[in-house]
Design a protein around this motif. Structure first.
Motif, PDB file in Angstrom:
ATOM      1  N   SER A   1       0.827  -1.201   0.000  1.00  0.00           N
ATOM      2  CA  SER A   1       0.000   0.000   0.000  1.00  0.00           C
ATOM      3  C   SER A   1       0.864   1.254   0.000  1.00  0.00           C
ATOM      4  O   SER A   1       2.046   1.217   0.340  1.00  0.00           O
ATOM      5  CB  SER A   1      -0.905   0.006   1.230  1.00  0.00           C
ATOM      6  N   SER A   2       0.248   2.380  -0.344  1.00  0.00           N
ATOM      7  CA  SER A   2       0.968   3.657  -0.325  1.00  0.00           C
ATOM      8  C   SER A   2       1.452   3.979   1.083  1.00  0.00           C
ATOM      9  O   SER A   2       2.529   4.553   1.273  1.00  0.00           O
ATOM     10  CB  SER A   2       0.073   4.771  -0.850  1.00  0.00           C
TER      11      SER A   2
ATOM     12  N   GLN B   1       5.300   4.601   2.144  1.00  0.00           N
ATOM     13  CA  GLN B   1       5.697   5.821   2.833  1.00  0.00           C
ATOM     14  C   GLN B   1       6.459   5.505   4.113  1.00  0.00           C
ATOM     15  O   GLN B   1       7.452   6.167   4.443  1.00  0.00           O
ATOM     16  CB  GLN B   1       4.465   6.661   3.157  1.00  0.00           C
TER      17      GLN B   1
ATOM     18  N   LEU C   1       5.540   5.424  -7.415  1.00  0.00           N
ATOM     19  CA  LEU C   1       4.931   5.478  -6.081  1.00  0.00           C
ATOM     20  C   LEU C   1       5.975   5.815  -5.018  1.00  0.00           C
ATOM     21  O   LEU C   1       5.723   6.617  -4.102  1.00  0.00           O
ATOM     22  CB  LEU C   1       4.263   4.144  -5.761  1.00  0.00           C
TER      23      LEU C   1
ATOM     24  N   ARG D   1       6.938   9.512  -5.143  1.00  0.00           N
ATOM     25  CA  ARG D   1       5.968  10.382  -4.454  1.00  0.00           C
ATOM     26  C   ARG D   1       6.229  10.385  -2.954  1.00  0.00           C
ATOM     27  O   ARG D   1       6.173  11.434  -2.296  1.00  0.00           O
ATOM     28  CB  ARG D   1       4.547   9.905  -4.748  1.00  0.00           C
ATOM     29  N   ALA D   2       6.553   9.201  -2.413  1.00  0.00           N
ATOM     30  CA  ALA D   2       6.850   9.113  -0.981  1.00  0.00           C
ATOM     31  C   ALA D   2       8.150   9.841  -0.644  1.00  0.00           C
ATOM     32  O   ALA D   2       8.264  10.476   0.419  1.00  0.00           O
ATOM     33  CB  ALA D   2       6.935   7.645  -0.573  1.00  0.00           C
TER      34      ALA D   2
END
Length: 310
Positions: A2-3, A7, A28, A31-32
């Motif tokens: 999962s995001s 993160q 992804l 972005r983190a």
């Protein structure tokens, strides 16, 4: 994952190391990284150039996130000096490009059951040249097969063994084998890993890498730690193998491969000389013990407490 999990991993890290380029996962993670303000490095490992399938989709990917991932990295890692030009064309500054080659673990290739490999694949005492990789266009197995068919009557004691999964070309390759009447001389053994792949390298006369495009072939290192010389195209970014007497570099064409195979197979002494050189060369320069030190030196230059160029 999962995001949220991505993160968490990024938040817990001091520096993030991205591998490859055409990856949703890289987007992804990027972005983190931006959210956490962490430094990161990227090693596309030859994947930066738009080549082969899905060119339009790759252009979209670059426009959406790929170019940002490249341009905002703290360091850009090229696996060969030649790969640097792809970074430069993407806007990378020369002072942030570091050349660190692929590495190899010799301990993974200790198995050398040559007789067992020959029995398992009905090769008996036949000498053979080896291809290892996906059977797709970019890897060039079709070029190698056509070149082999052109020389098979001149070198009747040599077979050709393809090791690797079908990447879309296997049916075409098998049709070519039948067309040229080479059914008893060409062997498709599918994917091999672990000791089976190690045995294949040790049993082969030489490894041939007929790629149309490649940054630095890991299979060349795998063959090298087994003492198996390598014939590869000039699109592989590893011309050092010829310069150091460990193999041969030829044009990425049927004619280039045909001439290279003719030259190598007609000179057993040269094959023996290359075999004696390549293991020492690869283990001294490309073992992970050596390569990891280069990575440690690069990481130490990063300011772990800063956000990098985000």
């Amino acid at each position: 994952g999962s995001s949220r999990y991505i993160q968490q991993l990024v938040d817990d890290a001091d520096v993030i190391h991205l591998i490859g380029h055409w990856s949703v996962l890289n987007s992804l993670v990027y972005r983190a990284i931006r959210k956490a303000g962490k430094p990161y490095v990227i090693c596309p490992a030859g994947a930066l150039a738009i080549f082969g399938r899905s060119k339009f989709i790759k252009q979209i990917y670059n426009a959406v996130s790929g170019n940002q991932i490249i341009n905002n990295a703290s360091k850009w890692i090229a696996v060969t000096p030649e790969e640097r030009r792809y970074f430069f064309s993407a806007g990378a500054s020369a002072d942030k490009v570091v050349v660190i080659p692929n590495g190899i673990a010799e301990s993974d290739f200790k198995s050398s059951d040559v007789d067992g490999f020959r029995r398992k694949h009905s090769l008996e005492s036949r000498r053979f040249i080896l291809f290892v990789g996906r059977l797709n266009l970019i890897k060039g197995p079709d070029l190698l097969l056509r070149a082999f068919c052109n020389i098979k009557d001149r070198h009747q004691n040599i077979d050709l063994v393809f090791v690797g999964p079908d990447g879309g070309l296997q049916t075409e390759l098998k049709n070519l084998v039948q067309l040229h009447g080479a059914g008893s001389r060409v062997h498709f053994v599918g994917y091999l890993g672990g000791v089976d792949k190690s045995d294949a390298y040790h049993a082969a006369e030489m490894l041939v890498i007929p790629s149309r495009h490649e940054a630095m072939s890991i299979v060349a290192l795998e063959a090298g730690v087994c003492g198996t010389p390598v014939l590869l195209t000039d699109k592989c970014g590893f011309n050092q193998l010829e310069e150091t007497g460990c193999g041969w570099v030829v044009p990425a064409t049927v004619e280039g491969l045909e001439q290279g195979l003719d030259m190598a197979l007609s000179n057993p002494e040269r094959i023996g000389y290359a075999a004696s050189n390549i293991k020492k060369y690869v283990t001294e320069l490309y073992s992970w013990d050596v390569v990891v030190q280069s990575y440690k030196n690069m990481y130490s230059q990063l300011n772990m407490g800063s956000s990098g160029k985000n």
